[in-house]
Design a protein around this motif. Structure first.
Motif, PDB file in Angstrom:
ATOM      1  N   HIS A 177       0.837  -1.206   0.000  1.00 14.80           N
ATOM      2  CA  HIS A 177       0.000   0.000   0.000  1.00 14.80           C
ATOM      3  C   HIS A 177       0.873   1.257   0.000  1.00 14.80           C
ATOM      4  CE1 HIS A 177      -3.335   2.684   0.875  1.00 14.80           C
ATOM      5  NE2 HIS A 177      -2.645   3.156   1.902  1.00 14.80           N
ATOM      6  N   ARG A 178       1.879   1.270   0.861  1.00 21.94           N
ATOM      7  CA  ARG A 178       2.789   2.427   0.909  1.00 21.94           C
ATOM      8  C   ARG A 178       3.506   2.609  -0.432  1.00 21.94           C
ATOM      9  NH1 ARG A 178       3.989   4.826   5.785  1.00 21.94           N
ATOM     10  NH2 ARG A 178       3.279   3.738   7.651  1.00 21.94           N
ATOM     11  N   LEU A 179       3.988   1.506  -1.008  1.00 22.71           N
ATOM     12  CA  LEU A 179       4.698   1.604  -2.285  1.00 22.71           C
ATOM     13  C   LEU A 179       3.779   2.079  -3.406  1.00 22.71           C
ATOM     14  CD1 LEU A 179       6.908  -1.600  -2.090  1.00 22.71           C
ATOM     15  CD2 LEU A 179       7.691   0.780  -1.962  1.00 22.71           C
ATOM     16  N   ASN A 180       2.542   1.627  -3.408  1.00 16.59           N
ATOM     17  CA  ASN A 180       1.591   2.091  -4.422  1.00 16.59           C
ATOM     18  C   ASN A 180       1.352   3.591  -4.305  1.00 16.59           C
ATOM     19  OD1 ASN A 180       1.280  -0.434  -5.575  1.00 16.59           O
ATOM     20  ND2 ASN A 180      -0.534  -0.949  -4.392  1.00 16.59           N
ATOM     21  N   ARG A 181       1.238   4.087  -3.072  1.00 20.90           N
ATOM     22  CA  ARG A 181       1.047   5.525  -2.871  1.00 20.90           C
ATOM     23  C   ARG A 181       2.268   6.298  -3.359  1.00 20.90           C
ATOM     24  NH1 ARG A 181      -0.043   7.231   2.694  1.00 20.90           N
ATOM     25  NH2 ARG A 181      -0.526   9.185   1.689  1.00 20.90           N
ATOM     26  N   ILE A 182       3.459   5.804  -3.042  1.00 18.51           N
ATOM     27  CA  ILE A 182       4.699   6.461  -3.483  1.00 18.51           C
ATOM     28  C   ILE A 182       4.769   6.474  -5.009  1.00 18.51           C
ATOM     29  CG2 ILE A 182       7.223   6.255  -3.537  1.00 18.51           C
ATOM     30  CD1 ILE A 182       6.942   5.100  -0.610  1.00 18.51           C
ATOM     31  N   GLU A 183       4.432   5.349  -5.615  1.00 17.92           N
ATOM     32  CA  GLU A 183       4.445   5.262  -7.071  1.00 17.92           C
ATOM     33  C   GLU A 183       3.489   6.297  -7.683  1.00 17.92           C
ATOM     34  OE1 GLU A 183       4.191   1.753 -10.448  1.00 17.92           O
ATOM     35  OE2 GLU A 183       3.157   1.460  -8.545  1.00 17.92           O
ATOM     36  N   GLY A 184       2.319   6.447  -7.092  1.00 19.14           N
ATOM     37  CA  GLY A 184       1.369   7.450  -7.560  1.00 19.14           C
ATOM     38  C   GLY A 184       1.900   8.862  -7.402  1.00 19.14           C
ATOM     39  N   GLN A 185       2.567   9.114  -6.277  1.00 21.73           N
ATOM     40  CA  GLN A 185       3.151  10.439  -6.058  1.00 21.73           C
ATOM     41  C   GLN A 185       4.227  10.736  -7.107  1.00 21.73           C
ATOM     42  OE1 GLN A 185       4.065   9.579  -1.839  1.00 21.73           O
ATOM     43  NE2 GLN A 185       3.142  11.578  -1.388  1.00 21.73           N
ATOM     44  N   ILE A 186       5.040   9.751  -7.421  1.00 16.86           N
ATOM     45  CA  ILE A 186       6.094   9.931  -8.427  1.00 16.86           C
ATOM     46  C   ILE A 186       5.482  10.226  -9.791  1.00 16.86           C
ATOM     47  CG2 ILE A 186       7.952   8.751  -9.704  1.00 16.86           C
ATOM     48  CD1 ILE A 186       8.839   9.567  -6.930  1.00 16.86           C
ATOM     49  N   ARG A 187       4.447   9.479 -10.149  1.00 19.26           N
ATOM     50  CA  ARG A 187       3.766   9.748 -11.425  1.00 19.26           C
ATOM     51  C   ARG A 187       3.192  11.161 -11.440  1.00 19.26           C
ATOM     52  NH1 ARG A 187       1.851   4.425 -10.831  1.00 19.26           N
ATOM     53  NH2 ARG A 187      -0.123   5.227 -10.052  1.00 19.26           N
ATOM     54  N   GLY A 188       2.676  11.598 -10.291  1.00 16.98           N
ATOM     55  CA  GLY A 188       2.153  12.960 -10.195  1.00 16.98           C
ATOM     56  C   GLY A 188       3.230  14.003 -10.418  1.00 16.98           C
ATOM     57  N   ILE A 189       4.398  13.772  -9.858  1.00 15.35           N
ATOM     58  CA  ILE A 189       5.510  14.708 -10.048  1.00 15.35           C
ATOM     59  C   ILE A 189       5.931  14.733 -11.511  1.00 15.35           C
ATOM     60  CG2 ILE A 189       7.952  15.137  -9.525  1.00 15.35           C
ATOM     61  CD1 ILE A 189       7.359  14.095  -6.677  1.00 15.35           C
ATOM     62  N   ARG A 190       6.016  13.566 -12.131  1.00 12.17           N
ATOM     63  CA  ARG A 190       6.363  13.525 -13.553  1.00 12.17           C
ATOM     64  C   ARG A 190       5.355  14.334 -14.365  1.00 12.17           C
ATOM     65  NH1 ARG A 190       6.965   7.907 -15.644  1.00 12.17           N
ATOM     66  NH2 ARG A 190       4.709   7.932 -15.470  1.00 12.17           N
ATOM     67  N   MET A 237       3.615  16.835 -13.322  1.00  4.98           N
ATOM     68  CA  MET A 237       3.848  18.250 -13.047  1.00  4.98           C
ATOM     69  C   MET A 237       4.990  18.781 -13.904  1.00  4.98           C
ATOM     70  SD  MET A 237       3.451  18.314  -8.896  1.00  4.98           S
ATOM     71  CE  MET A 237       3.526  20.102  -8.709  1.00  4.98           C
ATOM     72  N   VAL A 238       6.064  17.992 -14.025  1.00  8.18           N
ATOM     73  CA  VAL A 238       7.207  18.414 -14.858  1.00  8.18           C
ATOM     74  C   VAL A 238       6.764  18.515 -16.315  1.00  8.18           C
ATOM     75  CG1 VAL A 238       9.494  17.743 -15.721  1.00  8.18           C
ATOM     76  CG2 VAL A 238       8.960  17.513 -13.277  1.00  8.18           C
ATOM     77  N   LYS A 250       3.921  19.190 -17.438  1.00  8.53           N
ATOM     78  CA  LYS A 250       3.011  20.332 -17.615  1.00  8.53           C
ATOM     79  C   LYS A 250       3.663  21.658 -17.225  1.00  8.53           C
ATOM     80  CE  LYS A 250      -1.015  17.456 -16.882  1.00  8.53           C
ATOM     81  NZ  LYS A 250      -2.007  16.984 -15.919  1.00  8.53           N
ATOM     82  N   ASN A 251       4.990  21.620 -17.031  1.00 10.03           N
ATOM     83  CA  ASN A 251       5.750  22.824 -16.704  1.00 10.03           C
ATOM     84  C   ASN A 251       5.257  23.505 -15.418  1.00 10.03           C
ATOM     85  OD1 ASN A 251       7.471  22.640 -18.988  1.00 10.03           O
ATOM     86  ND2 ASN A 251       5.820  23.454 -20.251  1.00 10.03           N
ATOM     87  N   ALA A 252       4.954  22.719 -14.411  1.00 11.26           N
ATOM     88  CA  ALA A 252       4.511  23.272 -13.130  1.00 11.26           C
ATOM     89  C   ALA A 252       5.635  24.106 -12.513  1.00 11.26           C
ATOM     90  CB  ALA A 252       4.102  22.149 -12.177  1.00 11.26           C
ATOM     91  N   TYR A 253       5.246  24.985 -11.626  1.00 13.93           N
ATOM     92  CA  TYR A 253       6.191  25.867 -10.944  1.00 13.93           C
ATOM     93  C   TYR A 253       7.130  25.027 -10.062  1.00 13.93           C
ATOM     94  CZ  TYR A 253       7.714  30.062  -8.430  1.00 13.93           C
ATOM     95  OH  TYR A 253       8.452  31.085  -7.890  1.00 13.93           O
ATOM     96  N   CYS A 254       8.410  25.396 -10.052  1.00 12.72           N
ATOM     97  CA  CYS A 254       9.450  24.639  -9.351  1.00 12.72           C
ATOM     98  C   CYS A 254       9.099  24.365  -7.893  1.00 12.72           C
ATOM     99  CB  CYS A 254      10.787  25.374  -9.419  1.00 12.72           C
ATOM    100  SG  CYS A 254      11.388  25.638 -11.089  1.00 12.72           S
ATOM    101  N   THR A 255       8.646  25.369  -7.187  1.00 16.32           N
ATOM    102  CA  THR A 255       8.344  25.215  -5.762  1.00 16.32           C
ATOM    103  C   THR A 255       7.244  24.183  -5.544  1.00 16.32           C
ATOM    104  OG1 THR A 255       9.011  27.490  -5.347  1.00 16.32           O
ATOM    105  CG2 THR A 255       7.650  26.445  -3.673  1.00 16.32           C
ATOM    106  N   ASP A 256       6.247  24.179  -6.416  1.00 15.86           N
ATOM    107  CA  ASP A 256       5.170  23.197  -6.296  1.00 15.86           C
ATOM    108  C   ASP A 256       5.702  21.770  -6.472  1.00 15.86           C
ATOM    109  OD1 ASP A 256       3.409  25.318  -5.938  1.00 15.86           O
ATOM    110  OD2 ASP A 256       2.824  25.371  -8.059  1.00 15.86           O
ATOM    111  N   ILE A 257       6.611  21.606  -7.424  1.00 13.62           N
ATOM    112  CA  ILE A 257       7.215  20.287  -7.647  1.00 13.62           C
ATOM    113  C   ILE A 257       8.068  19.897  -6.440  1.00 13.62           C
ATOM    114  CG2 ILE A 257       8.810  18.954  -9.088  1.00 13.62           C
ATOM    115  CD1 ILE A 257       7.908  20.759 -11.450  1.00 13.62           C
TER     116      ILE A 257
END
Length: 100
Positions: free
Chosen positions: A24-37, A39-40, A42-49
């Motif tokens: 469960h923890r690893l799945n959440r981390i994997e989702g967070q990583i995909r979210g960061i990708r 954001m990158v 979509k050219n999200a603001y650096c601080t948000d990333i």
């Protein structure tokens, strides 16, 4: 079948509860990583990333704490009971790597 202890060349039988919690923890981390990708991409603001990256770091640290706690309570404790004191050196080495 004798249970192997934790290490890269060994295996460990985990309880269903431990397995589910770690996955469960690893799945959440994997989702967070995909979210960061995303954001990158979509050219999200650096601080948000960076804020999201810090959240991933905290999540990985929480995963490590849970896994380490389980390791000490099971693998390390059993090895010490079995007179395998070399597990202490392995644990110290692992802690040093985690604290870099």
């Amino acid at each position: 079948m004798e249970e192997q202890k934790c290490c890269c060349h060994k295996t460990k039988e985990r309880t269903e509860e431990e397995y589910k919690s770690l996955i469960h923890r690893l799945n959440r981390i994997e989702g967070q990583i995909r979210g960061i990708r995303g954001m990158v991409e979509k050219n999200a603001y650096c601080t948000d990333i960076l804020v999201q990256s810090a959240a991933v770091t905290a999540a990985v640290n929480a995963f490590n704490r849970e896994l380490l706690s389980n390791h000490i309570r099971t693998c390390v404790a059993q090895d010490i009971r079995d007179g395998k004191d070399d597990v202490i050196d392995e644990l110290v080495s692992t802690l040093q790597k985690l604290m870099k």
